[in-house]
Write an enzyme that holds these catalytic residues in place. Structure first.
Site, PDB file in Angstrom:
ATOM      1  N   TYR A 268       0.701  -1.054  -0.320  1.00 17.33           N
ATOM      2  CA  TYR A 268       0.270  -0.265   0.021  1.00 17.33           C
ATOM      3  C   TYR A 268       0.998   1.316  -0.025  1.00 17.33           C
ATOM      4  CZ  TYR A 268      -3.116   3.799   1.639  1.00 17.33           C
ATOM      5  OH  TYR A 268      -3.702   4.875   1.568  1.00 17.33           O
ATOM      6  N   ASP A 303      -8.595  -3.727  -0.759  1.00 16.17           N
ATOM      7  CA  ASP A 303      -9.916  -2.504  -1.532  1.00 16.17           C
ATOM      8  C   ASP A 303      -8.803  -1.521  -2.177  1.00 16.17           C
ATOM      9  OD1 ASP A 303      -8.086  -1.840   0.683  1.00 16.17           O
ATOM     10  OD2 ASP A 303      -9.869  -0.105   1.709  1.00 16.17           O
ATOM     11  N   LYS A 375     -10.946  -8.809   5.790  1.00 15.68           N
ATOM     12  CA  LYS A 375     -12.063  -8.032   5.597  1.00 15.68           C
ATOM     13  C   LYS A 375     -12.239  -7.152   4.729  1.00 15.68           C
ATOM     14  CE  LYS A 375     -11.026  -3.191   7.590  1.00 15.68           C
ATOM     15  NZ  LYS A 375     -10.067  -1.933   7.510  1.00 15.68           N
TER      16      LYS A 375
END
Lengths: 521, 267
Positions: A268, A303, A375
């Site tokens: 990320y 995500d 998640k």
């Protein structure tokens, strides 16, 4: 019971490729240290507080010491040898005394040799081991509280974000959210904290769109949630972000203050914060080792790929990233039950069969990682400001979550992309989750996708594309693939990005008792 | 509410049928002129008749009269949430609406390419970035990435545009340096998540830096983001401001328009 009939040979091929892609990066991570890893080590050894007299504002003592050691004798042998050698040479009582003397310019750091080096190494190991014992004690306390108070009665666990900028206000909002049904409270960080090369100090009251992650803020929130946990009769978990330039230090602080989950993704920072890839992989490995020790569940950030790239076209990049995150996590000692691999409900609602495609992707993640607390992240990209559409979309997101057995559900807000959530937005969003859980919470029992239907076929297709992409990543090398924009369409060359100057190649004789103890050597 | 305003703006443009439109309008529920509107809010008052009365009073003061509190429920012990429907007493004067009207034609990609080729005989260079601490590239990506937004392809799709997307958290000095190195004709900056007017300060810092560094050869400066008011271009020191819902096609068409205007002026 598996519903997708995934070919075990393809699944094991995917894992094998992920391991091969990760291998050179792990070697790279082992061969380097960073200023943040060295600072985290000193935090474990007991340095706290900041130099309040510095003209740049509060500069943490660990930064003063690591920067000075770097100037005097370099960091390639690790910070602990010069630091513990200086502690003895200058006959100082504590590391904080040493930090103060360092700031006053009274300490000349040198690399000890022979018996002095052995002595310094031993003292460092004792100090770091003491820090790790605190982490261990916190883990035991959490286990005890969970046994006494219990886990949430339902799956998925309900995850809610607070972000006021003021830790005292956060505590009020978090307590209300927990009473209204939230099982996990995440305190979002102030915008831009990931690019600070130091961890701010003390309780903070002025964040930007979030609250600074500091040791004191962690302590305040955990203490408040312990109180609320007793009140609501279940253990309310607290989450923060071990990401950005201070990933290892924040991981240590989370362990020292008994946080329960931490956002921690292997790529990320590289992709979305333009942090140097080598810095990220080194910091990530250390932080994951600390999380493993602390029993902290990591949440990965897949995500995010879907917010920049198309959620249908790029679905397989999520799977690839999950496999890489799993590999890096296993290598760092995290077991499956601490692997909160991420994915999201981000397909354009105007795409025909979008809900069926979401189910396919969510089930694929569920069946690829059966023991991981997945998640499940709500829609953000197609939240348009039409809050009515948004509330409906969140309802479908919740339904997909229960239907595919997701473990942690981040509550979607209809005001996503409009304002930071109002009290009422959170209340309506929790009402949405409660309705779906009560109306359809056990629907998964009746849910059997047709063997040759769209959902099953789509899941197989995505897995196939993931294997193809992993083959290319193995051929090119992961760092090259990242440099070419394979993930989230971001091109990040290995020699560029923020924090690159904080990466140091380890020399022969490098010593860091934290990595030694965490590696289990 | 936003939607209503937008529709109101459209009315001020020429009506294709040529029929005169009324100057004053009220919200439309199910009958012309009924003025019906809905809103929801929370008051720090415990749930009960007193809370509903308080909500009614607030709605009246907002110009909703009569106001119907159609729903209320407690949030915790100290707050109550309300949904209110009612008729607003206010009129909208369409002549008093001030918005930036599009003063250039919308061109399809092929015409954008043709116009740029004719005008420049080289590719037009666009450098884009999110500046400041904002890490949300969704805005700049929607405009620049080939993927695009709202069914329109992004600027990367245009053959006669060379797009350099610097991504998020770019510092102003970096942006100026890269823009000069790339010989940018236009610089697009996006600000999505901002607080305390940071988007305004960041953009002003950016435009000042460009003017100082490039003087008369300053590239076209374009700011975009949901918090910007398109009327603010002068205050921000930029050539154009794009607000919420802007599509890549609008930006591309504007680039053609602005470059045509610039190159038409003798150097």
């Amino acid at each position: 019971m598996p519903l997708l009939d995934l070919d075990p040979a393809v699944v094991s091929r995917a894992r094998d490729l992920a391991a091969r892609a990760a291998e050179p990066v792990v070697a790279l991570a082992r061969a380097h240290t960073t200023v943040a890893v060295e600072r985290a080590t000193l935090r474990l050894a007991g340095i706290t507080g900041a130099d309040t007299a510095h003209r740049a504002g509060d500069v943490p003592w660990v930064n003063r010491v690591v920067d000075t050691v770097g100037e005097h004798c370099g960091l390639e042998h690790g910070v602990v040898l010069p630091v513990f050698h200086a502690l003895r040479e200058h006959d100082l009582g504590s590391l904080t005394d040493l930090a103060e003397a360092t700031a006053a310019g009274q300490v000349r750091f040198t690399l000890p040799t022979g018996a002095a080096a052995t002595r310094a190494g031993k003292a460092a190991r004792t100090a770091v081991a003491r820090g790790l014992r605190t982490v261990d004690r916190n883990r035991a306390t959490r286990d005890k509280l969970v046994t006494r108070l219990g886990d949430p009665p339902q799956r998925p666990w309900i995850y809610l974000i607070v972000a006021t900028g003021d830790i005292d206000e956060d505590v009020v909002q978090a307590a209300n959210a927990a009473r209204a049904g939230a099982d996990i409270i995440a305190v979002i960080r102030s915008t831009g904290q990931s690019l600070l090369d130091y961890v701010p100090e003390g309780a903070t009251h002025h964040g930007f769109a979030g609250t600074y992650a500091t040791q004191e803020n962690f302590r305040i929130m955990r203490a408040a949630m312990d109180e609320v946990s007793r009140e609501v009769g279940r253990y309310v978990r607290v989450t923060n972000y071990a990401s950005g330039l201070c990933m290892p230090e924040i991981a240590v602080l989370a362990g020292l203050e008994r946080l329960d989950m931490m956002l921690n993704d292997s790529m990320y920072g590289i992709l979305f914060r333009d942090i140097n890839p080598v810095r990220t992989f080194v910091d990530q490995r250390f932080s994951r080792q600390v999380h493993a020790r602390a029993g902290i569940i990591i949440n990965t950030g897949e995500d995010n790929y879907l917010t920049t790239d198309d959620a249908v076209d790029a679905a397989h990049t999520v799977t690839v990233s999950q496999l890489l995150n799993e590999r890096f996590a296993h290598e760092a000692g995290l077991p499956d039950e601490l692997l909160g691999l991420g994915h999201a409900f981000e397909i354009n609602p105007k795409v025909p069969d979008s809900f069926r495609l979401e189910l396919a992707h969510a089930l694929l993640a569920r069946e690829l990682f059966p023991d991981a607390p997945l998640k499940w992240m709500p829609p953000t990209k197609h939240m348009t400001g039409n809050v009515f559409d948004g509330h409906l979309l969140d309802g479908f997101f919740n339904l997909a979550g229960v239907l595919t057995g997701q473990s942690i559900l981040l509550v979607g807000m209809m005001t996503e992309a409009v304002v930071t959530p109002f009290l009422s937005d959170r209340d309506l969003a929790l009402g949405n989750v409660r309705y779906v859980l009560e109306a359809a919470g056990t629907l998964a029992e009746d849910f059997r996708p047709t063997p040759d239907g769209l959902i099953v076929k789509r899941a197989h297709q995505v897995l196939g594309e993931a294997v193809d992409l992993l083959e290319r990543v193995v051929d090119d090398g992961l760092l090259t693939a990242i440099g070419r924009g394979t993930f989230g369409l971001m091109k990040r060359p290995a020699d560029r990005g923020k924090g690159a100057d904080g990466v140091v190649e380890k020399a022969e004789g490098y010593l860091n008792p934290a990595t030694t103890l965490l590696d289990g050597e | 509410m936003d939607d209503n305003t937008t529709k109101g703006d459209a009315v001020t443009q020429n009506d294709p049928a040529g029929a005169p439109r009324p100057r004053h309008v009220r919200p439309y529920g199910d009958t012309t002129g009924d003025g019906m509107a809905q809103l929801s809010f929370t008051l720090p008052v415990p749930h009960g008749p007193r809370a509903d009365g308080a909500a009614q009073q607030l709605a009246n003061k907002m110009g909703i009269d009569p106001a119907m509190v159609v729903h209320s429920h407690p949030i915790g012990t100290d707050f109550t949430f309300f949904v209110v429907y009612g008729s607003v007493t206010h009129l909208v004067d369409l002549d008093a609406v001030r918005v930036v009207e599009r003063d250039y034609p919308l061109l399809p990609p092929a015409e954008v390419n043709a116009a740029l080729k004719r005008r420049l005989r080289r590719k037009l260079v666009v450098v884009g970035a999110c500046i400041g601490t904002d890490a949300h590239t969704v805005g700049i990506d929607a405009i620049l990435n080939i993927k695009g937004f709202a069914g329109e392809k992004g600027l990367e799709y245009y053959r006669e545009l060379r797009v350099v997307n610097l991504g998020a958290q770019v510092t102003v000095p970096d942006l100026v340096r890269r823009a000069r190195a790339e010989k940018a004709d236009a610089v697009l900056v996006s600000q999505v998540v901002t607080q305390r007017d940071a988007h305004i300060l960041n953009t002003q810092e950016m435009s000042a830096a460009f003017r100082e560094a490039t003087g008369a050869h300053c590239p076209l400066l374009i700011a975009g983001g949901p918090r910007f008011d398109p009327l603010m271009s002068a205050e921000l020191g930029v050539d154009r401001v794009f607000g919420r819902g802007t599509t890549p096609g609008e930006v591309a068409s504007y680039l053609v328009h602005a470059i045509t205007e610039r190159t038409a002026v003798p150097a």
